[in-house]
Design a protein around this motif. Structure first.
Motif, PDB file in Angstrom:
ATOM      1  N   GLN A  66       8.760   8.030  -2.056  1.00 49.23           N
ATOM      2  CA  GLN A  66       8.114   6.763  -2.393  1.00 49.23           C
ATOM      3  C   GLN A  66       7.293   6.255  -1.209  1.00 49.23           C
ATOM      4  O   GLN A  66       7.609   6.551  -0.047  1.00 49.23           O
ATOM      5  CB  GLN A  66       9.151   5.713  -2.797  1.00 49.23           C
ATOM      6  CG  GLN A  66      10.347   5.610  -1.888  1.00 49.23           C
ATOM      7  CD  GLN A  66      11.451   4.735  -2.444  1.00 49.23           C
ATOM      8  OE1 GLN A  66      11.195   3.668  -2.989  1.00 49.23           O
ATOM      9  NE2 GLN A  66      12.697   5.171  -2.301  1.00 49.23           N
ATOM     10  N   LEU A 125       2.983   0.406   0.469  1.00 50.89           N
ATOM     11  CA  LEU A 125       1.757   0.013   1.165  1.00 50.89           C
ATOM     12  C   LEU A 125       1.599  -1.496   1.272  1.00 50.89           C
ATOM     13  O   LEU A 125       0.552  -1.983   1.698  1.00 50.89           O
ATOM     14  CB  LEU A 125       0.533   0.595   0.445  1.00 50.89           C
ATOM     15  CG  LEU A 125       0.494   2.119   0.277  1.00 50.89           C
ATOM     16  CD1 LEU A 125      -0.783   2.526  -0.449  1.00 50.89           C
ATOM     17  CD2 LEU A 125       0.595   2.820   1.612  1.00 50.89           C
ATOM     18  N   LEU A 181       1.372  10.368  -4.428  1.00 49.97           N
ATOM     19  CA  LEU A 181       1.854   9.007  -4.201  1.00 49.97           C
ATOM     20  C   LEU A 181       0.817   8.064  -3.596  1.00 49.97           C
ATOM     21  O   LEU A 181       0.962   6.840  -3.718  1.00 49.97           O
ATOM     22  CB  LEU A 181       3.085   9.052  -3.276  1.00 49.97           C
ATOM     23  CG  LEU A 181       4.325   9.741  -3.869  1.00 49.97           C
ATOM     24  CD1 LEU A 181       5.380   9.951  -2.783  1.00 49.97           C
ATOM     25  CD2 LEU A 181       4.901   8.907  -5.004  1.00 49.97           C
ATOM     26  N   LEU A 182      -0.200   8.605  -2.927  1.00 47.13           N
ATOM     27  CA  LEU A 182      -1.199   7.738  -2.300  1.00 47.13           C
ATOM     28  C   LEU A 182      -2.396   7.523  -3.224  1.00 47.13           C
ATOM     29  O   LEU A 182      -2.806   8.445  -3.938  1.00 47.13           O
ATOM     30  CB  LEU A 182      -1.683   8.333  -0.981  1.00 47.13           C
ATOM     31  CG  LEU A 182      -0.820   8.103   0.261  1.00 47.13           C
ATOM     32  CD1 LEU A 182      -1.545   8.659   1.491  1.00 47.13           C
ATOM     33  CD2 LEU A 182      -0.502   6.627   0.469  1.00 47.13           C
ATOM     34  N   PRO A 183      -2.992   6.315  -3.200  1.00 45.27           N
ATOM     35  CA  PRO A 183      -4.128   5.999  -4.076  1.00 45.27           C
ATOM     36  C   PRO A 183      -5.451   6.504  -3.513  1.00 45.27           C
ATOM     37  O   PRO A 183      -6.320   5.724  -3.096  1.00 45.27           O
ATOM     38  CB  PRO A 183      -4.094   4.470  -4.136  1.00 45.27           C
ATOM     39  CG  PRO A 183      -3.551   4.069  -2.803  1.00 45.27           C
ATOM     40  CD  PRO A 183      -2.539   5.124  -2.439  1.00 45.27           C
ATOM     41  N   ALA A 184      -5.610   7.817  -3.482  1.00 45.87           N
ATOM     42  CA  ALA A 184      -6.856   8.427  -3.026  1.00 45.87           C
ATOM     43  C   ALA A 184      -7.015   9.754  -3.750  1.00 45.87           C
ATOM     44  O   ALA A 184      -6.039  10.308  -4.283  1.00 45.87           O
ATOM     45  CB  ALA A 184      -6.846   8.631  -1.518  1.00 45.87           C
ATOM     46  N   ASP A 185      -8.230  10.279  -3.753  1.00 43.03           N
ATOM     47  CA  ASP A 185      -8.532  11.518  -4.460  1.00 43.03           C
ATOM     48  C   ASP A 185      -8.359  12.701  -3.520  1.00 43.03           C
ATOM     49  O   ASP A 185      -9.153  12.863  -2.584  1.00 43.03           O
ATOM     50  CB  ASP A 185      -9.964  11.464  -4.986  1.00 43.03           C
ATOM     51  CG  ASP A 185     -10.366  12.723  -5.748  1.00 43.03           C
ATOM     52  OD1 ASP A 185      -9.493  13.591  -5.967  1.00 43.03           O
ATOM     53  OD2 ASP A 185     -11.550  12.823  -6.109  1.00 43.03           O
ATOM     54  N   ALA A 227      -7.099   6.467   1.518  1.00 39.59           N
ATOM     55  CA  ALA A 227      -6.143   5.594   0.837  1.00 39.59           C
ATOM     56  C   ALA A 227      -6.121   4.204   1.449  1.00 39.59           C
ATOM     57  O   ALA A 227      -5.768   3.224   0.771  1.00 39.59           O
ATOM     58  CB  ALA A 227      -4.747   6.219   0.887  1.00 39.59           C
ATOM     59  N   TRP A 228      -6.481   4.087   2.703  1.00 38.74           N
ATOM     60  CA  TRP A 228      -6.560   2.780   3.361  1.00 38.74           C
ATOM     61  C   TRP A 228      -7.811   2.019   2.937  1.00 38.74           C
ATOM     62  O   TRP A 228      -7.859   0.790   3.021  1.00 38.74           O
ATOM     63  CB  TRP A 228      -6.532   2.980   4.881  1.00 38.74           C
ATOM     64  CG  TRP A 228      -6.494   1.725   5.691  1.00 38.74           C
ATOM     65  CD1 TRP A 228      -5.857   0.556   5.394  1.00 38.74           C
ATOM     66  CD2 TRP A 228      -7.119   1.519   6.962  1.00 38.74           C
ATOM     67  NE1 TRP A 228      -6.037  -0.372   6.407  1.00 38.74           N
ATOM     68  CE2 TRP A 228      -6.813   0.201   7.379  1.00 38.74           C
ATOM     69  CE3 TRP A 228      -7.892   2.319   7.801  1.00 38.74           C
ATOM     70  CZ2 TRP A 228      -7.257  -0.330   8.594  1.00 38.74           C
ATOM     71  CZ3 TRP A 228      -8.330   1.808   9.007  1.00 38.74           C
ATOM     72  CH2 TRP A 228      -8.020   0.488   9.399  1.00 38.74           C
TER      73      TRP A 228
END
Length: 359
Positions: free
Chosen positions: A171, A174, A229-233, A251-252
């Motif tokens: 998990q 952020l 898990l991270l919001p990036a492609d 993701a940042w």
């Protein structure tokens, strides 16, 4: 005559500021009345901060002490630019040259994140992040941890630093991640690899960081867990840069950009080219890869747009220098041994040679 000297470093022999100084000295020895302006260049890798410090006279170096790539403290600097932005270089904080021995499973980017956090705490309005020279394949987890993120296992405990810790990742939190600065974050890289797969961070760059054939699948598996898990492609071009640090920074909210043009803009090269008659650029070896985003081609492109002729100086020229008015190979000019034994002298000779033969 107005001449702009804008070389990259000559890797392993001379820094970009040193190369610019030598070429400038050689030119002035033949044509002392010319207006010679030095703008050292870089492509977002090691030496970017040094080049910008030399090119931007009103910049300020700020000493920082951060955890190195395996936790031991290292002393580095970040650079404050006069426009309020800061430059932070991964190689100086979490770089492979800081390791006495390669540690592909445990090396991390926490120190790079700590330096970024210091720049933000000092009021940086924007960031230029040079991410070449990484020691790790941690997907940028170390950076994000230093910026307030948490990476947890199934029981809610922090996973260990480094690529091996990602195998326990279950998990990501952020909520505490600090926001990006108002002028944004530019990540400088000439790498277009995705995070995962045969062209990804583990497969392509893991072995350069010491990963064995047994290590590479471990690194890939950890990055795959992170990607979920991270919001990036993870397929974004450059997501695999610096062991996946590009992905973590995406993701940042950072933006990945080609390094050499961004350095040129920050160094003021477009302004320096206004009204110039010639720009001299160069690097240690000019080859087919030089045509893909390296410093000489970035400089030549800007010169062409400004109507300025370009000359190339390189230790060796192993590809056609189409588009350059003149090209000088140090190997041909002074010999291979002499060019390595005293690169500054060789570049002074090249600068003088160009001044003598170009109108």
């Amino acid at each position: 005559m107005r001449v702009v000297i804008a070389p990259d470093s000559f890797k392993g022999t001379l820094s970009a500021p040193g190369a610019a100084a030598a070429l400038s000295a050689g030119w002035r020895a033949v044509r002392p009345d010319d207006d010679v302006v030095a703008v050292p260049m870089a492509d977002g890798g090691e030496g970017t901060l040094e080049a910008l410090a030399a090119a931007v006279s009103a910049s300020t170096a700020v000493p920082v002490r951060v955890p190195g790539p395996v936790g031991d403290p290292v002393d580095a600097v970040l650079l404050r630019l006069p426009d309020g932005r800061a430059v932070v270089e991964l190689a100086a904080t979490s770089g492979i040259t800081l390791l006495p021995a390669l540690q592909p499973r445990t090396a991390h980017t926490r120190g790079f994140g700590a330096a970024i956090r210091r720049a933000l705490d000092d009021g940086a309005t924007g960031l230029l992040l040079a991410i070449g020279g990484s020691a790790s394949t941690d997907g940028g987890v170390g950076v994000l941890r230093a910026l307030g993120a948490h990476f947890l296992d199934a029981e809610g405990a922090d996973v260990p630093d480094g690529a091996a810790g990602l195998l326990r990742l279950a998990q990501v939190d952020l909520a505490g991640l600090v926001p990006t600065p108002p002028s944004g974050v530019l990540v400088l890289t000439d790498v277009v690899n995705p995070l995962l797969g045969p062209d990804g961070a583990a497969a392509v760059y893991g072995p350069q960081k010491g990963a064995s054939t047994e290590d590479v699948p471990v690194l890939e598996a950890g990055l795959a867990r992170l990607a979920a898990l991270l919001p990036a492609d993870p397929a974004a071009p450059g997501a695999g840069a610096a062991g996946g640090t590009g992905f973590g920074l995406l993701a940042w909210g950072a933006v990945l950009v080609p390094g050499a043009p961004a350095v040129a803009a920050a160094a003021g090269l477009p302004d320096a080219l206004a009204g110039a008659d010639l720009v001299v650029t160069g690097e240690g070896r000019f080859d087919c890869q030089s045509r893909s985003g390296k410093v000489p081609e970035a400089v030549r492109g800007l010169a062409e747009a400004a109507g300025v002729a370009a000359a190339l100086v390189a230790g060796s020229i192993d590809a056609s220098p189409d588009g350059y008015r003149y090209a000088v190979s140090l190997t041909e000019l002074v010999g291979r041994e002499a060019s390595f034994a005293d690169p500054a002298a060789a570049l002074r000779r090249a600068g003088a040679h160009l001044a003598a033969v170009l109108p």
